[in-house]
Design a protein around this motif. Structure first.
Motif, short mmCIF file in Angstrom:
data_model
loop_
_atom_site.label_atom_id
_atom_site.label_comp_id
_atom_site.label_asym_id
_atom_site.label_seq_id
_atom_site.Cartn_x
_atom_site.Cartn_y
_atom_site.Cartn_z
N GLU A 18 -10.55 -73.53 63.06
CA GLU A 18 -10.64 -74.91 62.58
C GLU A 18 -12.05 -75.18 62.10
OE1 GLU A 18 -7.80 -78.07 64.74
OE2 GLU A 18 -9.30 -77.16 66.04
N VAL A 19 -12.14 -76.04 61.11
CA VAL A 19 -13.43 -76.51 60.62
C VAL A 19 -13.52 -77.98 60.99
CG1 VAL A 19 -14.88 -76.87 58.59
CG2 VAL A 19 -13.39 -74.86 58.72
N LYS A 20 -14.58 -78.32 61.71
CA LYS A 20 -14.80 -79.71 62.12
C LYS A 20 -15.83 -80.32 61.18
CE LYS A 20 -17.36 -80.74 65.78
NZ LYS A 20 -17.81 -81.01 67.16
N VAL A 21 -15.44 -81.39 60.49
CA VAL A 21 -16.33 -82.12 59.61
C VAL A 21 -16.53 -83.51 60.20
CG1 VAL A 21 -16.70 -83.04 57.28
CG2 VAL A 21 -15.45 -80.89 57.59
N PHE A 22 -17.76 -83.82 60.61
CA PHE A 22 -18.06 -85.14 61.15
C PHE A 22 -19.07 -85.84 60.26
CE2 PHE A 22 -15.56 -84.43 64.75
CZ PHE A 22 -15.44 -85.63 65.43
N THR A 23 -18.75 -87.07 59.86
CA THR A 23 -19.62 -87.82 58.98
C THR A 23 -20.65 -88.60 59.80
OG1 THR A 23 -18.11 -89.70 58.95
CG2 THR A 23 -17.82 -88.04 57.25
N ASP A 24 -21.77 -88.94 59.15
CA ASP A 24 -22.81 -89.71 59.83
C ASP A 24 -22.42 -91.17 60.01
OD1 ASP A 24 -24.25 -87.39 59.90
OD2 ASP A 24 -25.60 -87.93 58.25
N GLY A 91 -14.05 -90.93 60.75
CA GLY A 91 -15.38 -90.40 60.93
C GLY A 91 -15.38 -88.89 61.09
N GLY A 92 -14.18 -88.29 61.17
CA GLY A 92 -14.10 -86.86 61.37
C GLY A 92 -12.79 -86.28 60.88
N PHE A 93 -12.88 -85.02 60.44
CA PHE A 93 -11.72 -84.27 59.97
C PHE A 93 -11.70 -82.94 60.72
CE2 PHE A 93 -13.36 -86.82 56.51
CZ PHE A 93 -12.25 -87.44 55.99
N PHE A 94 -10.54 -82.56 61.23
CA PHE A 94 -10.34 -81.24 61.82
C PHE A 94 -9.40 -80.49 60.89
CE2 PHE A 94 -11.48 -83.91 65.39
CZ PHE A 94 -12.43 -83.14 66.04
N LYS A 112 -18.16 -77.97 49.47
CA LYS A 112 -18.22 -78.52 48.11
C LYS A 112 -17.46 -79.84 48.02
CE LYS A 112 -18.60 -74.08 45.74
NZ LYS A 112 -17.89 -73.11 44.88
N VAL A 113 -16.28 -79.88 48.65
CA VAL A 113 -15.49 -81.12 48.67
C VAL A 113 -16.28 -82.23 49.34
CG1 VAL A 113 -13.44 -82.21 49.70
CG2 VAL A 113 -13.25 -79.98 48.58
N CYS A 114 -16.90 -81.92 50.47
CA CYS A 114 -17.67 -82.93 51.21
C CYS A 114 -18.89 -83.38 50.41
CB CYS A 114 -18.08 -82.38 52.57
SG CYS A 114 -16.68 -82.09 53.67
N SER A 123 -21.74 -83.20 59.04
CA SER A 123 -22.02 -81.90 59.63
C SER A 123 -20.72 -81.11 59.69
CB SER A 123 -22.62 -82.04 61.03
OG SER A 123 -21.71 -82.71 61.88
N ILE A 124 -20.85 -79.78 59.60
CA ILE A 124 -19.68 -78.89 59.62
C ILE A 124 -19.88 -77.85 60.70
CG2 ILE A 124 -18.46 -77.07 58.37
CD1 ILE A 124 -18.76 -78.57 55.85
N GLU A 125 -18.82 -77.63 61.49
CA GLU A 125 -18.82 -76.57 62.50
C GLU A 125 -17.49 -75.83 62.42
OE1 GLU A 125 -19.57 -78.01 66.44
OE2 GLU A 125 -21.22 -79.28 65.75
#
Length: 142
Positions: A18-24, A91-94, A112-114, A123-125
């Motif tokens: 999984e890729v975790k994308v959390f916005t500020d 605020g976040g996408f998994f 690139k999408v973000c 941030s991406i993890e």
């Protein structure tokens, strides 16, 4: 009588990445719609889960319990060919990926999408953040 046979099921042999994308900051409904529609087009994306602050229909507690909440960001958005009601300030996408993908290349595409759509920073993890098999708490009834 007890059995020594295991009934544990595996999911694709291993947990899917999984890729975790959390916005500020929390995103608007329009930005969320753009991000979701571009993420689903990325090759090897299997599933997307969102998280954020709830946007209830009515006030849940206090002296104004039951009064409608008319939040301007609670909208119906278009996701692919479906229309869904957005019930969160996101605020976040998994982003769950297929097992056979090249993780580095897929993360580059997600980045690139973000970069194109999220102007407030993010941030991406990479890891595994959701359950992929039943646990003891799924079988217990308290």
């Amino acid at each position: 009588m007890t059995s020594t046979r295991t009934t544990r099921m595996t999911y694709a042999g291993t947990p899917l990445p999984e890729v975790k994308v959390f916005t500020d900051r929390l995103l608007s409904a329009d930005t969320t719609e753009k991000v979701l529609n571009e993420l689903i087009k990325v090759k090897h994306v299997r599933q997307i889960n969102i998280c954020g602050e709830s946007l209830p229909l009515t006030v849940k507690s206090g002296p104004h319990t039951g009064i409608p909440v008319n939040h301007p960001e609670r909208k119906v958005i278009k996701f692919g060919s479906d229309e869904i009601e957005l019930t969160k300030l996101v605020g976040g996408f998994f982003v769950e990926l297929n097992a056979e993908c090249d993780i580095d290349e897929t993360v580059k595409e997600i980045r690139k999408v973000c970069d194109r759509n999220i102007s407030v920073g993010y941030s991406i993890e990479v890891g595994r953040y959701s359950k992929y098999r039943p646990t003891l708490t799924d079988t217990l009834r308290c």
